[in-house]
Design a protein around this motif. Structure first.
Motif, PDB file in Angstrom:
ATOM      1  N   VAL A  70      88.721 101.798  37.155  1.00  0.00           N
ATOM      2  CA  VAL A  70      88.389 100.918  36.451  1.00  0.00           C
ATOM      3  C   VAL A  70      89.459 100.427  35.023  1.00  0.00           C
ATOM      4  N   VAL A  71      89.706  99.230  34.913  1.00  0.00           N
ATOM      5  CA  VAL A  71      90.979  98.952  33.968  1.00  0.00           C
ATOM      6  C   VAL A  71      90.369  98.112  32.771  1.00  0.00           C
ATOM      7  N   SER A  72      91.103  98.666  31.582  1.00  0.00           N
ATOM      8  CA  SER A  72      90.769  98.368  30.295  1.00  0.00           C
ATOM      9  C   SER A  72      91.613  97.254  29.847  1.00  0.00           C
ATOM     10  N   ILE A  73      91.615  96.227  29.278  1.00  0.00           N
ATOM     11  CA  ILE A  73      92.533  95.524  28.766  1.00  0.00           C
ATOM     12  C   ILE A  73      92.523  95.132  27.458  1.00  0.00           C
ATOM     13  N   ALA A  74      93.542  95.691  26.765  1.00  0.00           N
ATOM     14  CA  ALA A  74      93.914  95.402  25.254  1.00  0.00           C
ATOM     15  C   ALA A  74      94.908  94.612  24.973  1.00  0.00           C
ATOM     16  N   LEU A  75      94.932  93.189  25.400  1.00  0.00           N
ATOM     17  CA  LEU A  75      95.993  92.259  25.228  1.00  0.00           C
ATOM     18  C   LEU A  75      95.786  91.139  24.415  1.00  0.00           C
ATOM     19  N   PRO A  76      96.737  90.439  23.905  1.00  0.00           N
ATOM     20  CA  PRO A  76      96.671  88.966  23.361  1.00  0.00           C
ATOM     21  C   PRO A  76      95.631  88.235  24.194  1.00  0.00           C
ATOM     22  N   VAL A  79      96.404  85.839  27.205  1.00  0.00           N
ATOM     23  CA  VAL A  79      96.651  86.282  28.794  1.00  0.00           C
ATOM     24  C   VAL A  79      95.528  86.824  29.353  1.00  0.00           C
ATOM     25  N   HIS A  80      94.238  87.010  28.559  1.00  0.00           N
ATOM     26  CA  HIS A  80      93.114  87.513  29.242  1.00  0.00           C
ATOM     27  C   HIS A  80      92.507  87.056  30.477  1.00  0.00           C
ATOM     28  N   HIS A  81      92.681  85.871  30.790  1.00  0.00           N
ATOM     29  CA  HIS A  81      92.308  85.237  31.999  1.00  0.00           C
ATOM     30  C   HIS A  81      93.275  85.460  33.205  1.00  0.00           C
ATOM     31  N   GLU A  82      94.494  85.467  32.759  1.00  0.00           N
ATOM     32  CA  GLU A  82      95.523  85.804  33.931  1.00  0.00           C
ATOM     33  C   GLU A  82      95.380  87.099  34.359  1.00  0.00           C
ATOM     34  N   VAL A  83      95.431  88.353  33.386  1.00  0.00           N
ATOM     35  CA  VAL A  83      95.703  89.521  33.859  1.00  0.00           C
ATOM     36  C   VAL A  83      94.142  90.107  34.107  1.00  0.00           C
ATOM     37  N   ALA A  84      92.909  89.547  33.747  1.00  0.00           N
ATOM     38  CA  ALA A  84      91.571  90.067  34.146  1.00  0.00           C
ATOM     39  C   ALA A  84      91.309  89.476  35.584  1.00  0.00           C
ATOM     40  N   SER A  85      91.875  88.263  36.097  1.00  0.00           N
ATOM     41  CA  SER A  85      91.900  87.940  37.319  1.00  0.00           C
ATOM     42  C   SER A  85      92.643  88.813  38.252  1.00  0.00           C
ATOM     43  N   ALA A  86      93.846  89.012  37.830  1.00  0.00           N
ATOM     44  CA  ALA A  86      94.510  90.047  38.813  1.00  0.00           C
ATOM     45  C   ALA A  86      94.069  91.392  38.755  1.00  0.00           C
ATOM     46  N   GLY A  91      90.406  94.618  42.997  1.00  0.00           N
ATOM     47  CA  GLY A  91      88.988  95.308  43.252  1.00  0.00           C
ATOM     48  C   GLY A  91      88.727  96.504  42.176  1.00  0.00           C
ATOM     49  N   LYS A  92      89.177  96.182  41.127  1.00  0.00           N
ATOM     50  CA  LYS A  92      89.010  97.490  39.955  1.00  0.00           C
ATOM     51  C   LYS A  92      87.843  96.599  39.028  1.00  0.00           C
ATOM     52  N   HIS A  93      87.148  97.511  38.587  1.00  0.00           N
ATOM     53  CA  HIS A  93      86.019  97.284  37.541  1.00  0.00           C
ATOM     54  C   HIS A  93      86.957  96.788  36.405  1.00  0.00           C
ATOM     55  N   LEU A  94      86.321  96.248  35.396  1.00  0.00           N
ATOM     56  CA  LEU A  94      86.919  95.720  34.267  1.00  0.00           C
ATOM     57  C   LEU A  94      86.293  95.821  32.788  1.00  0.00           C
ATOM     58  N   LEU A  95      87.123  96.514  31.866  1.00  0.00           N
ATOM     59  CA  LEU A  95      86.477  96.390  30.423  1.00  0.00           C
ATOM     60  C   LEU A  95      87.547  95.398  29.815  1.00  0.00           C
ATOM     61  N   LEU A  96      87.110  94.358  29.473  1.00  0.00           N
ATOM     62  CA  LEU A  96      87.901  93.472  28.794  1.00  0.00           C
ATOM     63  C   LEU A  96      87.506  93.140  27.309  1.00  0.00           C
ATOM     64  N   PRO A  99      88.135  88.030  22.475  1.00  0.00           N
ATOM     65  CA  PRO A  99      87.264  87.247  23.311  1.00  0.00           C
ATOM     66  C   PRO A  99      87.469  87.118  24.858  1.00  0.00           C
ATOM     67  N   MET A 100      86.530  87.014  25.794  1.00  0.00           N
ATOM     68  CA  MET A 100      86.736  87.052  27.052  1.00  0.00           C
ATOM     69  C   MET A 100      87.739  86.176  27.401  1.00  0.00           C
ATOM     70  N   CYS A 101      87.801  84.701  27.026  1.00  0.00           N
ATOM     71  CA  CYS A 101      89.139  84.044  27.392  1.00  0.00           C
ATOM     72  C   CYS A 101      88.945  83.195  26.328  1.00  0.00           C
ATOM     73  N   LEU A 102      89.885  81.829  26.083  1.00  0.00           N
ATOM     74  CA  LEU A 102      90.143  80.958  25.197  1.00  0.00           C
ATOM     75  C   LEU A 102      89.285  79.694  25.329  1.00  0.00           C
ATOM     76  N   ASN A 103      88.931  79.406  26.619  1.00  0.00           N
ATOM     77  CA  ASN A 103      87.964  78.408  26.944  1.00  0.00           C
ATOM     78  C   ASN A 103      86.745  78.936  27.835  1.00  0.00           C
ATOM     79  N   LEU A 104      85.709  78.291  28.111  1.00  0.00           N
ATOM     80  CA  LEU A 104      84.528  78.418  28.762  1.00  0.00           C
ATOM     81  C   LEU A 104      84.958  78.440  30.261  1.00  0.00           C
ATOM     82  N   GLU A 105      85.711  77.546  30.584  1.00  0.00           N
ATOM     83  CA  GLU A 105      85.834  77.348  32.217  1.00  0.00           C
ATOM     84  C   GLU A 105      86.706  78.783  32.595  1.00  0.00           C
ATOM     85  N   ASP A 106      87.658  79.178  32.156  1.00  0.00           N
ATOM     86  CA  ASP A 106      88.170  80.345  32.235  1.00  0.00           C
ATOM     87  C   ASP A 106      87.216  81.543  32.360  1.00  0.00           C
TER      88      ASP A 106
END
Length: 199
Positions: A70-76, A79-86, A91-96, A99-106
């Motif tokens: 599992v990866v936990s992301i604590a970033l600005p 960059v949430h969408h870019e890093v979370a996508s990676a 193949g890792k589970h994710l705690l983000l 906010p999830m992202c800055l727009n609904l599409e992401d």
């Protein structure tokens, strides 16, 4: 290490990332095995604080680590969408963090990717895990206050923390102040009222 141990990687080791690290380290059946930090200074701090963890300055190297479940992301936020996508693509589970992202599409894109990869995607709305707010939710759902019509939240706090390189005060990186602090209370209000209607 027991086979039931969940092995965490952490991306981001600023003020909030170090809080994530401390929480993971204190949690039974969890182990912090890898940390990715942006600067040499934060990498050195992570190595000092968690000498048994692998520390990387490039988060892509952390994602190659097969010991990470599992990866936990604590970033600005920007960059949430870019890093979370990676993370999900690796193949890792994710705690983000929210906010999830800055727009609904992401946001929708991450949900689709998590489903495709069959990985868990969780957003860090920690008020839902509080025993205090959980009791309030239980009382509301049990009808203790009748049928709620609205929620009023008044927020008093210390001056807002700036974040690394003042990112929380940069509209391009934070998106909107509502996404940074009040989002917790929008989420909590929706949670409190979900048994009555869709707020």
């Amino acid at each position: 290490m027991a086979s039931s141990t969940v092995r965490f990687g952490l991306i981001g080791y600023g003020a909030w990332g170090s809080c994530h690290a401390g929480a993971i380290a204190k949690t039974q059946d969890a182990e912090l095995v890898a940390i990715a930090a942006q600067s040499e200074k934060t990498c050195n701090k992570a190595k000092t604080d968690y000498p048994d963890a692998n520390v990387y300055q490039d988060y892509h190297e952390l994602l190659k680590n097969d010991d990470v479940d599992v990866v936990s992301i604590a970033l600005p936020s920007n960059v949430h969408h870019e890093v979370a996508s990676a993370v999900l693509s690796a193949g890792k589970h994710l705690l983000l963090e929210k906010p999830m992202c800055l727009n609904l599409e992401d946001c929708k894109d991450l949900i689709t990717l998590a489903e495709k990869q069959e990985r868990i995607l969780a957003i860090g709305h920690e008020l839902r895990l509080s025993s205090l707010w959980g009791k309030v939710k239980e009382m509301i759902s049990d009808g203790f206050i009748g049928t709620p019509k609205y929620v009023l939240v008044e927020l008093l706090r210390n001056p807002y923390r700036h974040g690394a390189n003042d990112w929380r005060y940069d509209i391009e990186r934070v998106g909107n102040w509502i996404l940074e602090e009040p989002i917790h209370f929008f989420d909590m209000s929706r949670w409190f009222l979900q048994d009555f209607a869709d707020p």
